[in-house]
Design an enzyme around this catalytic site. Structure first.
Site, short mmCIF file in Angstrom:
data_model
loop_
_atom_site.label_atom_id
_atom_site.label_comp_id
_atom_site.label_asym_id
_atom_site.label_seq_id
_atom_site.Cartn_x
_atom_site.Cartn_y
_atom_site.Cartn_z
N ASP A 79 0.82 -1.26 0.09
CA ASP A 79 -0.06 0.02 -0.04
C ASP A 79 0.84 1.40 0.13
O ASP A 79 2.05 1.15 0.22
CB ASP A 79 -0.73 -0.01 1.18
CG ASP A 79 -0.21 -0.43 2.25
OD1 ASP A 79 1.03 -0.36 2.49
OD2 ASP A 79 -1.11 -0.74 3.55
N ASN A 148 -7.52 -2.71 13.93
CA ASN A 148 -8.89 -3.04 13.46
C ASN A 148 -9.15 -4.19 12.58
O ASN A 148 -9.94 -4.38 11.91
CB ASN A 148 -9.66 -2.11 12.89
CG ASN A 148 -8.74 -1.63 11.39
OD1 ASN A 148 -7.88 -2.11 11.34
ND2 ASN A 148 -9.34 -0.50 11.04
N HIS A 150 -7.51 -4.81 9.78
CA HIS A 150 -6.87 -4.55 8.40
C HIS A 150 -5.72 -5.32 7.94
O HIS A 150 -4.75 -5.21 8.70
CB HIS A 150 -6.81 -2.98 8.15
CG HIS A 150 -5.73 -2.29 8.76
ND1 HIS A 150 -5.75 -0.81 8.95
CD2 HIS A 150 -4.57 -2.75 8.94
CE1 HIS A 150 -4.46 -0.68 9.04
NE2 HIS A 150 -3.81 -1.50 9.38
N GLU A 155 -9.72 -1.90 4.98
CA GLU A 155 -10.33 -1.80 6.11
C GLU A 155 -11.56 -2.72 6.13
O GLU A 155 -12.03 -3.08 5.31
CB GLU A 155 -10.84 -0.31 6.25
CG GLU A 155 -9.83 0.71 5.87
CD GLU A 155 -8.71 0.74 7.19
OE1 GLU A 155 -8.76 -0.02 8.07
OE2 GLU A 155 -7.90 1.94 7.06
#
Ligand code: PGA
Length: 257
Positions: A79, A148, A150, A155
């Site tokens: 990313d 979280n 990810h 996400e």
């Protein structure tokens, strides 16, 4: 749902638990070295973040000491931020140059990151997928995990079949960068990430996690129900995942005694 169906769709990942982050780094470096020995022109997907820093230092050392070579390897980062200049110290490109690429013998034309400054970001995403496919696909994807759940910048809620795409970063993910950027308001709102479908197509995946902050999400990712709400649960659907953890990141897993 029958038990058989559940067994069919879940693979039990191999989990290694080490005493220290340095041991995690060495175990992961060993896997990279073996992959390069198997095929010098292996294709890697690489993460950024705090977790892989000691792995990158160990790979740099092994390269310097002649134990491995990246001279024929190809890498795709997972990313990048959108609209951060590549030479900004805050870009993932700068991170990779600083922590890995400038210390190893990789051909920089074969070390790619998504271009978050491309004039047409969607065209860039398609081109990135095409470039990965043109290599014959990812041999080894190394991934970290967000608190979280990810994976890369995928996400919660991201489709398991997603390909490289532009993403709106979640508040949790932006918060993780707040101190680096001097406040959450300065953290980019957009990123480009390879998709979960892209990651799942890698031949092998290594998931790295360190520290007590990752313990709860590691337990959910590996032993909780498979759900798009926790993107990393997709790893339970891959037949060849190695999870390398330190003791604190592993502390909430239910382990057979
Ligand atoms: P970290 O980030 O290695 O800095 O904890 C991991 C991630 O968010 O994927």
């Amino acid at each position: 749902m029958s038990d058989k169906h559940v067994l069919d769709r879940r693979s039990i990942p191999t989990i290694q638990i080490h005493d220290t982050p340095d041991e995690v780094a060495s175990a992961a470096a060993e896997q990279v070295q073996r992959q390069l020995k198997r095929r010098a022109d292996s294709v890697f997907a690489l993460p950024t973040g705090q977790t892989p820093l000691s792995l990158y230092a160990e790979l740099a050392r092994r390269c310097r000491d002649g134990e491995l070579s990246f001279s024929e390897a190809r890498t795709f980062n997972l990313d990048e931020f959108v609209h951060i200049p590549p030479d900004s110290p805050l870009s993932f490109e700068s991170y990779m140059v600083h922590h890995l690429f400038s210390h190893i013998d990789i051909d920089l034309t074969k070390a790619r990151l998504p271009n978050g400054n491309a004039p047409d970001l969607h065209a860039e995403c398609r081109e990135y997928e095409r470039a990965i496919a043109a290599t014959g696909g990812i041999d080894l994807a190394i991934v970290g995990i967000g608190r979280n759940g990810h994976l890369a910048f995928n996400e919660p809620g991201t489709s398991f079949t997603s390909r490289t795409h532009v993403v709106q970063l979640s508040p949790t993910s932006r918060e993780a960068f707040a101190s680096e950027f001097g406040g959450i308001d300065r953290v980019p709102k957009l990123g480009i990430t390879v998709g979960l479908g892209t990651i799942l197509e890698a031949r092998r995946i290594i998931l790295l996690a360190l520290g007590p902050d990752k313990a709860a999400i590691i337990a959910r990712a590996l032993q909780g129900p498979i759900t798009v709400d926790v993107p990393a649960t997709i790893l339970q659907q891959h037949p060849n995942v190695l999870v390398i953890l330190d003791r604190s990141a592993a502390s909430r897993l239910h382990l057979a005694s």
